[in-house]
Design a protein around this motif. Structure first.
Motif, PDB file in Angstrom:
ATOM      1  N   LYS A  98     -18.317  27.020 -23.098  1.00 52.35           N
ATOM      2  CA  LYS A  98     -17.453  27.445 -22.169  1.00 52.35           C
ATOM      3  C   LYS A  98     -15.889  26.968 -22.659  1.00 52.35           C
ATOM      4  O   LYS A  98     -15.006  27.542 -22.442  1.00 52.35           O
ATOM      5  CB  LYS A  98     -17.702  26.133 -20.874  1.00 52.35           C
ATOM      6  CG  LYS A  98     -16.695  26.403 -19.769  1.00 52.35           C
ATOM      7  CD  LYS A  98     -17.243  25.139 -18.551  1.00 52.35           C
ATOM      8  CE  LYS A  98     -16.035  25.269 -17.775  1.00 52.35           C
ATOM      9  NZ  LYS A  98     -16.147  23.975 -16.766  1.00 52.35           N
ATOM     10  N   MET A  99     -16.065  25.890 -23.461  1.00 47.54           N
ATOM     11  CA  MET A  99     -14.690  25.489 -24.039  1.00 47.54           C
ATOM     12  C   MET A  99     -14.225  26.529 -24.960  1.00 47.54           C
ATOM     13  O   MET A  99     -12.963  26.757 -25.222  1.00 47.54           O
ATOM     14  CB  MET A  99     -14.684  24.108 -24.562  1.00 47.54           C
ATOM     15  CG  MET A  99     -15.205  22.821 -23.902  1.00 47.54           C
ATOM     16  SD  MET A  99     -14.276  22.934 -22.380  1.00 47.54           S
ATOM     17  CE  MET A  99     -12.568  22.642 -22.919  1.00 47.54           C
ATOM     18  N   HIS A 121     -27.000  10.785 -18.852  1.00 45.01           N
ATOM     19  CA  HIS A 121     -26.627  11.094 -17.431  1.00 45.01           C
ATOM     20  C   HIS A 121     -25.947  12.172 -16.988  1.00 45.01           C
ATOM     21  O   HIS A 121     -25.496  12.374 -16.004  1.00 45.01           O
ATOM     22  CB  HIS A 121     -25.811   9.617 -17.085  1.00 45.01           C
ATOM     23  CG  HIS A 121     -26.303   8.335 -17.316  1.00 45.01           C
ATOM     24  ND1 HIS A 121     -27.546   7.869 -16.658  1.00 45.01           N
ATOM     25  CD2 HIS A 121     -26.081   7.408 -18.322  1.00 45.01           C
ATOM     26  CE1 HIS A 121     -27.937   6.818 -17.008  1.00 45.01           C
ATOM     27  NE2 HIS A 121     -26.925   6.408 -17.892  1.00 45.01           N
ATOM     28  N   LEU A 122     -25.798  13.281 -18.071  1.00 43.19           N
ATOM     29  CA  LEU A 122     -25.108  14.194 -17.782  1.00 43.19           C
ATOM     30  C   LEU A 122     -23.928  14.024 -17.747  1.00 43.19           C
ATOM     31  O   LEU A 122     -23.111  14.962 -17.066  1.00 43.19           O
ATOM     32  CB  LEU A 122     -25.894  15.392 -16.916  1.00 43.19           C
ATOM     33  CG  LEU A 122     -27.507  15.446 -17.124  1.00 43.19           C
ATOM     34  CD1 LEU A 122     -28.008  16.445 -15.999  1.00 43.19           C
ATOM     35  CD2 LEU A 122     -27.596  15.919 -18.583  1.00 43.19           C
ATOM     36  N   GLU A 123     -23.074  13.116 -18.188  1.00 42.13           N
ATOM     37  CA  GLU A 123     -21.646  12.959 -18.338  1.00 42.13           C
ATOM     38  C   GLU A 123     -21.078  13.689 -19.595  1.00 42.13           C
ATOM     39  O   GLU A 123     -21.760  13.489 -20.809  1.00 42.13           O
ATOM     40  CB  GLU A 123     -21.238  11.642 -18.250  1.00 42.13           C
ATOM     41  CG  GLU A 123     -21.756  10.880 -16.794  1.00 42.13           C
ATOM     42  CD  GLU A 123     -21.464   9.493 -16.681  1.00 42.13           C
ATOM     43  OE1 GLU A 123     -20.697   9.038 -15.896  1.00 42.13           O
ATOM     44  OE2 GLU A 123     -21.748   8.854 -17.493  1.00 42.13           O
ATOM     45  N   SER A 124     -20.092  14.323 -19.769  1.00 43.94           N
ATOM     46  CA  SER A 124     -19.598  15.017 -20.968  1.00 43.94           C
ATOM     47  C   SER A 124     -18.142  14.351 -21.161  1.00 43.94           C
ATOM     48  O   SER A 124     -17.287  14.433 -20.188  1.00 43.94           O
ATOM     49  CB  SER A 124     -19.670  16.507 -20.479  1.00 43.94           C
ATOM     50  OG  SER A 124     -18.735  16.863 -19.831  1.00 43.94           O
ATOM     51  N   VAL A 125     -17.950  14.489 -22.535  1.00 49.03           N
ATOM     52  CA  VAL A 125     -16.490  14.457 -23.033  1.00 49.03           C
ATOM     53  C   VAL A 125     -15.806  15.332 -23.817  1.00 49.03           C
ATOM     54  O   VAL A 125     -16.886  15.746 -24.709  1.00 49.03           O
ATOM     55  CB  VAL A 125     -16.250  12.917 -23.438  1.00 49.03           C
ATOM     56  CG1 VAL A 125     -14.788  12.701 -24.050  1.00 49.03           C
ATOM     57  CG2 VAL A 125     -16.577  12.003 -22.364  1.00 49.03           C
ATOM     58  N   VAL A 126     -14.918  15.938 -23.756  1.00 51.53           N
ATOM     59  CA  VAL A 126     -14.293  16.956 -24.619  1.00 51.53           C
ATOM     60  C   VAL A 126     -13.043  16.546 -25.296  1.00 51.53           C
ATOM     61  O   VAL A 126     -12.169  15.931 -24.439  1.00 51.53           O
ATOM     62  CB  VAL A 126     -14.330  18.135 -23.981  1.00 51.53           C
ATOM     63  CG1 VAL A 126     -13.465  19.424 -24.829  1.00 51.53           C
ATOM     64  CG2 VAL A 126     -15.408  18.929 -23.284  1.00 51.53           C
ATOM     65  N   ILE A 127     -13.106  16.430 -26.576  1.00 48.65           N
ATOM     66  CA  ILE A 127     -11.867  15.955 -27.415  1.00 48.65           C
ATOM     67  C   ILE A 127     -11.322  17.009 -27.998  1.00 48.65           C
ATOM     68  O   ILE A 127     -12.067  17.863 -28.853  1.00 48.65           O
ATOM     69  CB  ILE A 127     -12.462  14.995 -28.382  1.00 48.65           C
ATOM     70  CG1 ILE A 127     -13.303  13.785 -27.528  1.00 48.65           C
ATOM     71  CG2 ILE A 127     -11.469  14.322 -29.403  1.00 48.65           C
ATOM     72  CD1 ILE A 127     -14.110  12.971 -28.366  1.00 48.65           C
ATOM     73  N   PHE A 130     -11.951   9.133 -31.734  1.00 46.25           N
ATOM     74  CA  PHE A 130     -12.299   9.220 -30.318  1.00 46.25           C
ATOM     75  C   PHE A 130     -13.771   9.574 -29.959  1.00 46.25           C
ATOM     76  O   PHE A 130     -14.182   8.733 -29.147  1.00 46.25           O
ATOM     77  CB  PHE A 130     -11.613  10.518 -29.723  1.00 46.25           C
ATOM     78  CG  PHE A 130     -10.285  10.420 -29.597  1.00 46.25           C
ATOM     79  CD1 PHE A 130      -9.593   9.693 -28.760  1.00 46.25           C
ATOM     80  CD2 PHE A 130      -9.292  11.160 -30.376  1.00 46.25           C
ATOM     81  CE1 PHE A 130      -8.043   9.456 -28.776  1.00 46.25           C
ATOM     82  CE2 PHE A 130      -8.130  11.266 -30.418  1.00 46.25           C
ATOM     83  CZ  PHE A 130      -7.276  10.436 -29.494  1.00 46.25           C
ATOM     84  N   GLN A 149     -19.034   3.971 -25.765  1.00 44.39           N
ATOM     85  CA  GLN A 149     -19.069   3.834 -24.345  1.00 44.39           C
ATOM     86  C   GLN A 149     -20.450   4.301 -23.879  1.00 44.39           C
ATOM     87  O   GLN A 149     -20.990   3.890 -22.741  1.00 44.39           O
ATOM     88  CB  GLN A 149     -17.910   4.465 -23.769  1.00 44.39           C
ATOM     89  CG  GLN A 149     -17.668   4.449 -22.268  1.00 44.39           C
ATOM     90  CD  GLN A 149     -16.999   2.897 -22.052  1.00 44.39           C
ATOM     91  OE1 GLN A 149     -16.700   2.332 -22.796  1.00 44.39           O
ATOM     92  NE2 GLN A 149     -17.451   2.466 -20.906  1.00 44.39           N
ATOM     93  N   MET A 150     -21.079   5.410 -24.523  1.00 43.42           N
ATOM     94  CA  MET A 150     -22.396   5.969 -24.002  1.00 43.42           C
ATOM     95  C   MET A 150     -23.464   5.153 -24.632  1.00 43.42           C
ATOM     96  O   MET A 150     -24.608   5.498 -24.538  1.00 43.42           O
ATOM     97  CB  MET A 150     -22.318   7.302 -24.461  1.00 43.42           C
ATOM     98  CG  MET A 150     -21.419   8.106 -23.850  1.00 43.42           C
ATOM     99  SD  MET A 150     -21.607  10.212 -24.214  1.00 43.42           S
ATOM    100  CE  MET A 150     -20.449  10.720 -22.818  1.00 43.42           C
ATOM    101  N   ASN A 168     -24.126  12.507 -22.422  1.00 45.18           N
ATOM    102  CA  ASN A 168     -24.982  11.516 -22.446  1.00 45.18           C
ATOM    103  C   ASN A 168     -26.184  11.753 -21.479  1.00 45.18           C
ATOM    104  O   ASN A 168     -26.303  13.020 -20.914  1.00 45.18           O
ATOM    105  CB  ASN A 168     -24.360  10.175 -22.297  1.00 45.18           C
ATOM    106  CG  ASN A 168     -24.069   9.809 -20.613  1.00 45.18           C
ATOM    107  OD1 ASN A 168     -24.138  10.928 -20.019  1.00 45.18           O
ATOM    108  ND2 ASN A 168     -23.240   8.939 -20.450  1.00 45.18           N
ATOM    109  N   ALA A 184     -15.313   5.977 -30.333  1.00 41.26           N
ATOM    110  CA  ALA A 184     -15.027   5.232 -28.986  1.00 41.26           C
ATOM    111  C   ALA A 184     -15.851   5.834 -27.839  1.00 41.26           C
ATOM    112  O   ALA A 184     -16.430   4.833 -27.030  1.00 41.26           O
ATOM    113  CB  ALA A 184     -13.251   5.284 -28.613  1.00 41.26           C
ATOM    114  N   VAL A 185     -15.973   7.049 -27.648  1.00 42.61           N
ATOM    115  CA  VAL A 185     -16.768   7.492 -26.295  1.00 42.61           C
ATOM    116  C   VAL A 185     -18.467   6.989 -26.575  1.00 42.61           C
ATOM    117  O   VAL A 185     -18.981   6.897 -25.796  1.00 42.61           O
ATOM    118  CB  VAL A 185     -16.551   9.029 -26.448  1.00 42.61           C
ATOM    119  CG1 VAL A 185     -17.695   9.809 -25.495  1.00 42.61           C
ATOM    120  CG2 VAL A 185     -15.220   9.558 -25.863  1.00 42.61           C
TER     121      VAL A 185
END
Lengths: 364, 364
Positions: free
Chosen positions: A88-89, A155-161, A172, A179-180, A153, A175-176
């Motif tokens: 997608k990105m 939990h199906l949470e996503s982070v895009v850097i 980054f 957090q995961m 992760n 750090a993420v």
């Protein structure tokens, strides 16, 4: 050539060796890859030379601390989300999956993903070993931008850097990942077939399988460490190699800090000579030293194997009293250039010693 | 109604008061907003009732520690990148800009952005004050999803977070903000006009301007603290209010830790009685207590002003020997419901005392 269910044991064992103590024990990843192959069939293994220049090649792997990764299993959904988000990105569909590092867990995870999505996997990676940080790749050294970096992760949470450079991206991403809980799925360095040809360390999945096979063959023939070294000497990259030390663990310091497993291990010779060797690590082994000085130093590989079975031992499995052989191995030439050493040579790990090839240090 | 250059001083002073010690000193943000109004013209201030239900309303603000935010200026490019990225992630164009919190810096920053992009700014926010964490909004309490969260730094690096809930989103956003040096641009909770009507604290930009005007008027008329309290008593939300203490700072503990300014401040009365008051804070003041017990507790507002000029004092500007009046003020009704208290009541900050409205504690 297909990567079959039977290849997974060899690939996992060989990449545990190339993990140089880090990269995460491939055991859980191997089970996942075997399950995916059973469900979806064996993926094609394709050498970089056979990939179209305009193909979309996506990395898939895990980021975290080996001490956590060995206790955390993956389901399929978070894996799909990582690749879906990267598609997608970038607005491009994945044509091939590639490994960021052949060492450890991240050798088998891409095979699982390739099987799951019915895609071929590239016979190459970005390290020819394992490294603790994601800017430490030949992709970065030879000009592939790290961004976007996708982290997901369970939990199906996503982070895009979107970072300006690979070192900042690592900051980054780490750090993420912390957090995961230090176990997350990652895709980064989206690249073309042409970029793979120009920047990857070629043929490393096949080499890892070869290492795994040589160890097993050696167990039947007599000395598996000898068989392993004999095989390494036939390869293009790993052909300078030597047993650096034969001894037992007499001291071990190992902490999970700043998102890494860091520490050092002290060995004493089994021959009663009192000789000692110290190996320092940050996820991966960085430097092996005895009374006479440095014997092997990063990015050359320092690997530990059980002295009887040649089973590779990761830093998180090190124990007091364990009897091991420490083996030094040359890194691929692309890993030893000045640009490459600036990214993942000794200074990048805070070591003051300069890089010297194992063949000079050990007079091979 | 337009928000003019002249309004910025009143808005900044009023929102510094509503910041309850935190939210960051609006000074640098005011200069930025004034500059944007000079360059691009004054933005329209629109009450939520006048916004179409299907309008796209985007938050714009800063995330970080007040102690850093007061020393870090913004340029325009990272601001645009935050909104551009939110537009790209949602596939919707911003129609209105809204403030996440009326307290402190984040009251004037949205005005700057609205002027810069020629958009109206909504006369409302998600806190009716300031809070240290981004899940602590009425948007979250009343059902607006926090994701995607967009965070951007002045190197034009961006991070997009898709979290499962607002608390998890805060965890990722804080980790990223720390990595960005505790001063970054943020957009989150993309919402519709309908959601603004249903979940925001209405009219708070106008109220902040009114507070700022009342303080200045009071300086000409005699007692600015009296004038401030007289104005608050005419408002819909802030009408229960009282001077809790008149004294000087005799002890101050203040640390920047875990991404926040945390600590406590001890006051002694100026009348020689030896009476004392203690105020604890995490970016914002949380609880004010004297020998007889709690006088005001979060989410009701605890504000400090200079005892002569009624100039609001933020926690990072507190100094030993400073002479202040501590003022308690009622929070908006939407901030005091059981759902709201679960999100940002005393327990959310680790306090064991239950919430009690200021009008009960102070018998107003």
């Amino acid at each position: 050539m297909k990567l079959t269910l039977e290849d997974m044991t060899d690939l996992a064992r060989g990449s545990a060796f190339l993990g140089t103590g880090g990269g995460g024990d491939p055991y859980a990843g191997r089970l996942f890859a075997e399950n995916m192959i059973r469900l979806h069939g064996a993926p094609e293994l394709v050498h970089p030379r056979d990939i179209p220049d305009d193909a979309n090649v996506f990395i898939f792997g895990m980021i975290g601390a080996p001490t956590v990764l060995i206790e955390k299993l993956m389901n399929g959904a978070e894996c799909d989300l990582a690749i879906d988000t990267m598609e997608k990105m970038t607005g491009r569909k994945a044509d091939y999956i590639i490994s960021a590092e052949i060492g450890g867990l991240n050798s088998v995870i891409p095979v699982a993903m390739a099987a799951r999505r019915g895609l071929p996997v590239v016979d190459a990676d970005g390290m020819g070993r394992a490294f603790p940080e994601i800017q430490m790749t030949t992709f970065n050294v030879y000009g592939v931008p790290i961004s976007p970096i996708v982290i997901v992760n369970d939990h199906l949470e996503s982070v895009v850097i979107n970072a300006n450079n690979a070192k900042s991206g690592e900051g980054f991403a780490r750090a993420v990942a912390i957090q995961m809980g230090l176990a997350a799925m990652l895709s980064a360095y989206p690249m073309t077939g042409k970029q793979v040809k120009e920047t990857a360390v070629h043929g490393t999945l096949g080499l890892a399988c070869g290492i795994g096979k040589a160890i097993v063959r050696g167990r039947h023939e007599g000395d598996p460490v000898d068989a392993l070294l004999a095989y390494l000497r036939t390869t293009d990259y790993y052909n300078k190699c030597a047993v650096l030390f034969d001894g037992k663990v007499v001291d071990l310091l190992r902490e999970t800090t700043g998102g890494f497993s860091v520490g050092r291990c002290l060995f004493e010779a089994l021959d009663g000579s009192g000789r000692r060797m110290e190996v320092k690590f940050q996820n991966e082994h960085l430097i092996a030293r005895d009374e006479n000085g440095v014997k092997t130093i990063v990015p050359d590989l320092i690997c530990m194997v059980d002295r009887e079975t040649a089973e590779p031992i990761t830093t998180e499995a090190l124990k007091y009293g364990q009897r091991l052989k420490v083996i030094g191995v040359s890194a691929a030439p692309a890993m030893r250039t000045p640009e490459a050493l600036a990214c993942f040579g000794p200074h990048a790990f805070g070591l003051s010693e300069p890089f010297q090839p194992i063949e000079e240090l050990m007079s091979l």
